[in-house]
Write a protein that holds these residues in place. Structure first.
Motif: not given
Length: 79
Positions: A9-14, A18-32
């Motif tokens: 469960a801890v590994a799945a949440l981690g 990581a997937i959510i943070i990566s998606a947010l980072f990519i969205a931010l990079a595309l926006g910039l």
């Protein structure tokens, strides 16, 4: 000590985090990138418009200078 399902469960949440943070980072990079690209395009358009206006003023000044030249012998049209 953690049980195997707890570790899973801890590994799945981690992994999910990581997937959510990566998606947010990519969205931010595309926006910039989009914002910077638009700013560069607007600046280029502004530079072209300024150059065009400067050329128009120079052309007008040339036409006015030619128009104000004195003419001693103006050719007449034949009727």
């Amino acid at each position: 000590m953690m049980t195997p399902p707890q570790v899973l469960a801890v590994a799945a949440l981690g992994g999910l985090a990581a997937i959510i943070i990566s998606a947010l980072f990519i969205a931010l990079a595309l926006g910039l990138y989009t914002i910077i690209d638009r700013i560069v395009d607007l600046r280029e358009d502004h530079r072209v418009r300024r150059a065009h206006k400067r050329q128009q003023r120079a052309d007008l000044a040339t036409c006015q200078a030619i128009s104000s030249l004195p003419t001693a012998h103006h050719p007449r049209e034949l009727s």
